[in-house]
Design an enzyme around this catalytic site. Structure first.
Site, PDB file in Angstrom:
ATOM      1  N   GLU A  80      26.434  12.427  12.868  1.00 52.16           N
ATOM      2  CA  GLU A  80      25.529  11.270  12.681  1.00 52.16           C
ATOM      3  C   GLU A  80      25.419  10.832  11.090  1.00 52.16           C
ATOM      4  OE1 GLU A  80      21.984  11.690  14.936  1.00 52.16           O
ATOM      5  OE2 GLU A  80      22.749  13.088  16.485  1.00 52.16           O
ATOM      6  N   SER A 120      22.327  15.559  14.253  1.00 54.60           N
ATOM      7  CA  SER A 120      22.474  15.167  12.927  1.00 54.60           C
ATOM      8  C   SER A 120      22.583  16.233  11.926  1.00 54.60           C
ATOM      9  CB  SER A 120      21.240  14.519  12.483  1.00 54.60           C
ATOM     10  OG  SER A 120      19.870  14.992  12.500  1.00 54.60           O
ATOM     11  N   GLU A 138      11.759  21.496  21.724  1.00 56.70           N
ATOM     12  CA  GLU A 138      11.037  22.224  20.399  1.00 56.70           C
ATOM     13  C   GLU A 138      10.389  23.348  21.252  1.00 56.70           C
ATOM     14  OE1 GLU A 138       7.522  22.430  17.893  1.00 56.70           O
ATOM     15  OE2 GLU A 138       7.501  22.360  20.186  1.00 56.70           O
ATOM     16  N   HIS A 164      11.422  21.285  10.772  1.00 56.27           N
ATOM     17  CA  HIS A 164      10.487  20.366   9.926  1.00 56.27           C
ATOM     18  C   HIS A 164      10.059  21.270   8.706  1.00 56.27           C
ATOM     19  CE1 HIS A 164       9.953  18.970  14.233  1.00 56.27           C
ATOM     20  NE2 HIS A 164      10.114  17.905  13.812  1.00 56.27           N
ATOM     21  N   ARG A 193       3.734   6.035   5.721  1.00 57.85           N
ATOM     22  CA  ARG A 193       5.133   5.900   6.528  1.00 57.85           C
ATOM     23  C   ARG A 193       4.793   4.589   7.515  1.00 57.85           C
ATOM     24  NH1 ARG A 193       8.582  10.620   6.890  1.00 57.85           N
ATOM     25  NH2 ARG A 193       9.342   9.702   8.871  1.00 57.85           N
ATOM     26  N   CYS A 194       6.100   4.008   7.167  1.00 60.75           N
ATOM     27  CA  CYS A 194       5.991   2.626   8.396  1.00 60.75           C
ATOM     28  C   CYS A 194       7.475   2.772   9.096  1.00 60.75           C
ATOM     29  CB  CYS A 194       6.090   1.410   7.277  1.00 60.75           C
ATOM     30  SG  CYS A 194       4.586   1.271   6.600  1.00 60.75           S
ATOM     31  N   LEU A 235       0.905  -1.264   0.095  1.00 63.16           N
ATOM     32  CA  LEU A 235       0.092   0.058  -0.084  1.00 63.16           C
ATOM     33  C   LEU A 235       1.005   1.372  -0.043  1.00 63.16           C
ATOM     34  CD1 LEU A 235      -2.802   1.187  -0.033  1.00 63.16           C
ATOM     35  CD2 LEU A 235      -2.665   1.061   2.518  1.00 63.16           C
ATOM     36  N   ASP A 289      19.740  11.568  24.094  1.00 62.37           N
ATOM     37  CA  ASP A 289      18.567  12.122  23.580  1.00 62.37           C
ATOM     38  C   ASP A 289      17.361  11.377  24.083  1.00 62.37           C
ATOM     39  OD1 ASP A 289      19.422  14.019  21.675  1.00 62.37           O
ATOM     40  OD2 ASP A 289      19.978  12.412  20.131  1.00 62.37           O
TER      41      ASP A 289
HETATM   42  N1  GLN Z   1      20.358  13.492  17.933  1.00 60.60           N
HETATM   43  C1  GLN Z   1      19.205  13.062  17.000  1.00 60.60           C
HETATM   44  C2  GLN Z   1      19.517  14.144  15.694  1.00 60.60           C
HETATM   45  O1  GLN Z   1      19.606  15.042  15.541  1.00 60.60           O
HETATM   46  C3  GLN Z   1      17.942  13.696  17.646  1.00 60.60           C
HETATM   47  C4  GLN Z   1      16.702  13.169  17.014  1.00 60.60           C
HETATM   48  C5  GLN Z   1      15.467  13.303  17.512  1.00 60.60           C
HETATM   49  O2  GLN Z   1      15.593  13.975  18.452  1.00 60.60           O
HETATM   50  N2  GLN Z   1      14.473  12.758  17.282  1.00 60.60           N
HETATM   51  O3  GLN Z   1      18.805  13.602  14.640  1.00 60.60           O
END
Ligand code: GLN
Ligand code: ZN
Length: 757
Positions: A485, A434, A666, A695, A516-517, A18, A600
């Site tokens: 990363e 990252s 955030e 985002h 998305r999976c 799908l 994290d």
């Molecule tokens: N250290 C991770 C990154 O920077 C943190 C990712 C996350 O918070 N989901 O990708």
């Protein structure tokens, strides 16, 4: 005769058919007819599996092209007014606009389905919402299923849960006021289903497992009174926790049976057996719909046999919840260790388990002796296997009380030492870990995985990426750098692959949202860290710069939360094992000269139990796990953590108790909310409120980010503030990243200059 049924089946397909059909349609590479043909094939295949496992019904309404909650929004004509679709029959493109947004409207908000990793689209309701029936798609599927000759049980999300899970933007608007008009549509639909000869409808009211106030409890009474006539029988389905405390309210509802989750909440069987109205069926959710372990059929029969003797035909058996939350089949798992594989059951295998259970209940255990002895054998090997039980790990856990989970000194003292050591400027700048995962990076990782690139070449590729990332960060003038990363495709998988006790599937996909999976790793055994995991890459990065490079680790709670976890020991025990493994890594990074380490925990909040009464216990062990992983660090080592959301208010004391020297979070999308909470609580340690929304591909301006920082400075003393993005940058491209970070560093420079005047 015992009735076996399911609450729903995975719709994505064993090989994510799908997903690929959807993405091809969205890209304009295939027609709607092709997409619908894939949908129809998947439904037929699922029905065929249910039929051949001897289930009493095939399930309809569990299939969706995007999300089943969105399907109810469409079914009841409740598309948000802003899309201008009110009263229209929706074209497929309209449906996907609601799900994914279009040129003029952002997508519907998405949020987690209870405590799962599935995300649903939040219905947007308001005083203007005028429900109307739009059942064509569902009825087509019902007719399709009826045409196969099977008994069909349609599944609906119940009216009260639907309203509860919705949101209204209109101030002062009470969604419960929509109940009568919504129930009128449910009543019409149920009458239509009865007309088609449907005997049973499953009506899901999962919110019954949440803490409900009197208004919502009463809403059930009102809603079900409105749909009591001219309808098929109703099985009220609850899952994810117990509903025993609401028994008095539930048994007064005019329904014909209840499904309860006996995997998550086995203790509710007894009270339910006492209270069950004499004309109701009891659907016992005994096969785990949330996890991938093979059922211990003998133990399950020990529970079910007395119930069967008591209830006779009124006993139904089922998985605990929809099988949406587990992968489809073990058939394609060719690389999984065969012993581990023998301990697992995905959706297809769970159907067979139901079949065996029914036969044993109806004809006696002897009728299925082979299946029972296989199940027994799997249970025995699993409980004794040396793959599962590592004596070193249990010994270490036994001595855990000797390990101090607190840092050497309190934050205030650590801070002085760290300042002397790190010599960071006011408002230090950093990133979350990252950097952009370019096509080359992904190609190189994939080639290495396939064996086309040898380790030396691979490491040299990765080092080139590290060099590039460090150079960029120095050029940008960031204060605390990261290695980027590049070597990580996923923050849990990367560590899981290096830890003992983890297994990985090839096709164990579970839908997360839309197409998305995710493929959660399986924690099957005692977890420990055989070798250092990140020391090489981090020290390489550190060797290239005078600035501190932050080591990047995934925390124990997140490692746990985003994996399929053991069901043979408490979650908290597994979390402690993970904590010790990460603790070892922290110690090694520190020994190798790394002075800033980030652990994290983006999944910390989503681990919260559904019922508030269980929060304190969870928070206690989750905080302890984090602290255990961090407390090995010396005072001079600065420990960061990162969480990518902003709803902290109700767990702030626990966040503070984690005692990270710095937390990055955030905030760019919800500045005020966060700041109020942290300000009022007087959060004691340092905070980096994310000022750059990663985002979005939009590059934030200096002014916008400066404004956010000025707001932060109103509630948090400037000496304790950092400047950083919201989350990691792996989904972004380099050019926009560089410009955005340039702007971000400029904010720091501007503010430092103005503060020094
Ligand atoms: N250290 C991770 C990154 O920077 C943190 C990712 C996350 O918070 N989901 O990708
Ligand atoms: Zn994040």
């Amino acid at each position: 005769m015992t009735t076996a049924h399911i609450l729903g089946y995975p719709r994505i397909g064993a090989k994510r058919e799908l997903k690929f059909a959807l993405e091809s349609f969205w890209q304009g590479n295939s027609s709607i007819q092709e997409l619908e043909a894939t949908g129809s094939q998947l439904r037929h295949l699922n029905w065929q599996k249910q039929e051949s496992a001897g289930l009493a019904f095939v399930s309809v309404g569990d299939f969706s092209y995007y999300d089943h909650v969105l399907d109810h929004t469409v079914l009841f004509g409740a598309a948000p007014a802003r899309f201008g679709l009110a009263g229209k029959v929706l074209a497929p493109t309209d449906y996907f606009s609601l799900a994914r947004g279009n040129a003029s409207q952002p997508a519907s908000e998405m949020t987690k389905w209870f405590d799962t990793n599935y995300h649903y689209l939040v219905p947007e309701l308001g005083p203007e919402t005028a429900f109307s029936a739009n059942a064509h798609e569902l009825l087509v599927q019902v007719d399709e299923a009826l045409a196969t000759g099977s008994s069909v049980k349609p599944t609906l999300l119940g009216p009260v849960s639907y309203l509860y899970l919705s949101k209204s933007r209109a101030e002062g608007f009470d969604r419960v006021s929509l109940l009568p008009s919504l129930c009128a549509q449910y009543a019409a639909l149920l009458a239509e289903l009865k007309y088609r000869g449907i005997e049973w409808v499953q009506i899901d009211e999962p919110i019954l497992t949440l803490d409900l106030n009197a208004q919502w409890l009463e809403a059930f009474e009102h809603a079900y009174a409105r749909i009591r006539d001219d309808r098929p029988k109703l099985l009220l389905a609850t899952y994810f926790d117990h509903v025993a405390r609401y028994i008095p309210s539930i048994i007064s509802l005019p329904v014909d049976g209840i499904h309860i989750d006996l995997v998550r909440a086995p203790e509710q069987l007894k009270p339910w057996l006492h209270a069950l109205p004499s004309h109701w069926v009891l659907s016992a959710g005994v096969v785990d719909g949330r996890n991938i372990w093979r059922n211990n059929l003998n133990e399950t029969l020990d529970i079910l046999e007395p119930v069967s003797a008591l209830l006779g035909d009124r006993l139904w058996i089922a998985p605990s919840c929809s099988l949406l939350h587990v992968p489809v089949t073990l058939d394609h798992e060719t690389k999984l260790d065969s012993e581990i594989k023998s301990w697992l059951a995905f959706a297809d295998e769970k159907l067979i388990e139901l079949q065996v259970l029914v036969k044993a209940l109806d004809e006696g255990r002897d009728a299925v002796s082979d299946a029972l002895s296989q199940s027994y054998h799997a249970a025995v090997t699993r409980s004794t296997s040396s793959r599962v039980h590592a004596s070193e790990v249990s010994k270490r856990l036994e001595k855990l009380h000797e390990v101090d989970a607190d840092r050497q000194s309190p934050f205030a003292a650590r801070r002085v030492i760290q300042q002397a050591e790190l010599k960071l400027p006011l408002l230090p700048t950093t990133t979350i870990g990252s950097f952009p995962q370019t096509a080359e990076i992904r190609a190189s990782r994939a080639a290495f995985k396939r064996g086309e690139l040898n380790e030396v070449q691979y490491i040299s590729d990765m080092q080139a990426n590290i060099r590039h990332a460090i150079k960029q960060q120095e050029f940008l003038g960031l204060d605390v750098l990261v290695h980027g990363e590049a070597e990580r495709n996923d923050m849990v998988e990367y560590f899981g692959e290096q830890l003992a006790g983890y297994a990985f599937t090839q096709n164990g996909w579970v839908q997360s949202y839309g197409s998305r999976c995710v493929k959660p790793p399986v924690i099957y055994g005692d977890v420990y860290r055989p070798l250092p995991m990140t020391v090489e890459a981090t020290t390489y990065a550190q060797s290239l710069t005078q600035k501190p490079v932050k080591g990047m680790l995934t925390g124990p709670v997140t490692m746990l939360q985003w994996s399929f976890v053991r069901n043979d020991q408490l979650r908290e025990t597994t979390a402690l094992q993970l904590a010790l493994a990460i603790r070892d890594e922290v110690a090694d990074l520190e020994k190798a000269g790394i002075s800033v380490i980030q652990i994290d925990e983006p999944a910390f909040r989503e681990g919260l139990p559904l019922q508030k009464a269980n929060w304190a216990h969870y928070l206690a062990w989750a905080v302890r796990a984090f602290k255990l992983s961090a407390s090995v660090a010396n005072d001079a080592t600065q420990i960061h953590t990162h969480m990518c959301y902003s709803e902290f208010n109700d767990i702030l004391p626990s966040i503070a108790a984690m005692d990270a020297d710095v937390i990055t979070i955030e905030t760019s999308r919800s500045a005020m909310e966060l700041l109020d909470g942290f300000g009022e609580f007087e959060y004691p340690n340092e905070i980096g409120p994310g000022v750059y929304d990663i985002h979005s591909p939009r590059v934030p301006t200096v002014e916008a980010m400066e404004k956010l920082m000025l707001r932060a400075m109103e509630v948090i003393p400037v000496e304790r503030l950092w400047i950083n993005p919201d989350c990691g940058l792996k989904t972004r491209a380099w050019p926009e990243t560089v410009t955005a970070l340039q702007n971000m560093v400029q904010v720091a420079r501007n503010l430092r200059a103005s503060l020094q005047q």
